[in-house]
Design an enzyme around this catalytic site. Structure first.
Site, PDB file in Angstrom:
ATOM      1  CD  GLN A   2      -0.974  -0.602   3.686  1.00  0.00           C
ATOM      2  OE1 GLN A   2      -2.199  -0.517   3.670  1.00  0.00           O
ATOM      3  NE2 GLN A   2      -0.331  -1.151   4.706  1.00  0.00           N
ATOM      4  CE1 TYR A  52     -10.839   1.559  15.148  1.00  0.00           C
ATOM      5  CE2 TYR A  52      -8.511   1.273  15.633  1.00  0.00           C
ATOM      6  CZ  TYR A  52      -9.673   0.825  15.037  1.00  0.00           C
ATOM      7  OH  TYR A  52      -9.676  -0.352  14.340  1.00  0.00           O
ATOM      8  CG  ASP A  74      -1.411   2.000  14.944  1.00  0.00           C
ATOM      9  OD1 ASP A  74      -1.572   1.856  16.166  1.00  0.00           O
ATOM     10  OD2 ASP A  74      -2.324   1.792  14.118  1.00  0.00           O
ATOM     11  CD  GLU A  95       0.388  -4.302   9.905  1.00  0.00           C
ATOM     12  OE1 GLU A  95       0.329  -4.210   8.656  1.00  0.00           O
ATOM     13  OE2 GLU A  95      -0.518  -3.955  10.680  1.00  0.00           O
ATOM     14  CG  ASP A 100      -2.473 -13.851   5.042  1.00  0.00           C
ATOM     15  OD1 ASP A 100      -3.231 -12.907   5.286  1.00  0.00           O
ATOM     16  OD2 ASP A 100      -2.858 -14.935   4.573  1.00  0.00           O
ATOM     17  CG  ASP A 106      -6.392  -1.582  14.389  1.00  0.00           C
ATOM     18  OD1 ASP A 106      -7.256  -0.983  13.702  1.00  0.00           O
ATOM     19  OD2 ASP A 106      -5.352  -1.043  14.804  1.00  0.00           O
TER      20      ASP A 106
END
Length: 364
Positions: free
Chosen positions: A97, A127, A152, A172, A203, A222
């Site tokens: 991305q 959040y 994050d 992640e 994955d 998340d």
């Protein structure tokens, strides 16, 4: 962000049936199918960038030919949220991305993935704190926790407040997100410093398939918005894999979009979870100003076993020694906010009431 523009143009070619590989039309990605269904105009595209000192999600701008190009995210067609950009701090394309970090005028530093705001320094607490403490404060002494996504580090930071937790796995897929967060968002990424954390880059679906049955007391998903490859994260096979990895009476907290924009998706997710999880299934929500519509929801599910009353925290954060001040002071979550998060407006209750009625035997 040239990569974003190029990908947007490529998506548009595919939507128009013009892109091909050796003369064969490419399969239309799910993001473009959704965009085409909701925004039939030929200029509809899927990605965004910074223009004239403003980031818009999605954005509109003039193309090189002078023709107006409208970038419209299929998850919220017909609207845009703009943030004033003071300085672009990072801009690069990972294996998965586009990653953008910028300094904003009003929200501090902002993390953007594929043109979608993931967090800002000002409102990330609403959040991160809710997605972590809604599940963990609903069960007694959670010990083993899995985080899906969350690169994050903010969810890890919040889990670390729970002294009963002995083991935290995080899966992640994009290592660049982790590295960028450690550099530009140290108040979130400090979650990775907890010695209980075990990082798995890869994955999450494959990771869960290889996880022992009943390993986790809680799983927190998340995830990205369900566009493109992330679509499978809101489908039944994924939820079945999550349920398998939870112990009896274990809990799931899954990001569940906006009640204002995605009622149909919420209905679908709740229906799937009522079939998959044999305990409680509830929808909760919180206010995050920089997310589309200003709110975001969470799906709370428990497996068959000891009953879970999500609405009334059995493990209140205020009674965990040092929890409200650990690493940094809690800014949003408390036990009153926890209970209030499950109070639904009338229009949403009307949408989910039939699902609740049909699942009354499941302890909801």
């Amino acid at each position: 962000m040239e990569g974003g523009a190029e990908r947007g143009l490529e998506c548009q070619k595919i939507m128009d049936g013009k892109a091909n590989n050796n003369g064969v039309n490419k399969e239309i990605p799910s993001c473009c199918l959704k965009a085409r269904a909701s925004v039939p105009e030929s200029d509809a595209q899927c990605h965004s960038t910074v223009v004239s000192g403003w980031f818009s999600e999605p954005r509109s701008s003039s193309g090189k030919t002078g023709k107006q190009l409208y970038y419209n995210n299929p998850m919220w067609p017909g609207e845009a949220h703009s943030i004033k950009v003071e300085d672009i701090l990072f801009q690069e394309k990972s294996l998965y991305q586009e990653v953008l970090v910028f300094q904003s005028s009003n929200y501090g530093k902002v993390l953007v993935l594929d043109g979608i705001v993931q967090l800002t320094e000002k409102d990330e607490c609403a959040y991160q704190e809710m997605i972590a403490h809604l599940p963990l404060c609903s069960i007694v002494s959670p010990k083993n926790v899995l985080v899906v996504g969350g690169g994050d580090g903010g969810v890890l930071r919040e889990i670390s407040r729970h002294t009963s937790v002995e083991h935290i796995d995080i899966c992640e897929i994009d290592e660049m997100v982790i590295d960028v967060s450690k550099k530009f968002f140290p108040e979130l990424a400090l979650g990775f410093e907890d010695p209980r954390v075990n990082l798995h880059v890869g994955d999450a679906v494959e990771f869960l398939r290889n996880s022992p049955k009943g390993k986790y007391d809680a799983i927190i998903v998340d995830s990205s918005d369900p566009v493109g490859p992330a679509q499978e994260l809101v489908e039944k096979p994924f939820f079945e894999t999550l349920a398998r990895a939870l112990r009896p009476g274990g809990v799931l907290c899954n990001m569940a979009e906006s009640m204002w924009l995605h009622t149909h998706l919420i209905e679908d997710m709740m229906s799937i979870c009522r079939e998959t999880f044999k305990g409680s299934v509830h929808y909760a929500w919180t206010s995050v100003p920089t997310y589309p519509s200003g709110v975001i929801g969470f799906l709370l599910c428990s497996t068959e076993g000891p009953p879970v009353d999500f609405l009334n925290p059995i493990n209140p954060i205020e009674k965990i020694e040092g929890a409200t001040q650990h690493r940094r002071e809690l800014r949003f979550y408390n036990s009153e906010v926890h209970t209030a998060a499950f109070v639904l407006p009338s229009f949403l209750k009307q949408k989910v009431s039939s699902l609740r009625d049909s699942a009354s035997t499941n302890g909801v």
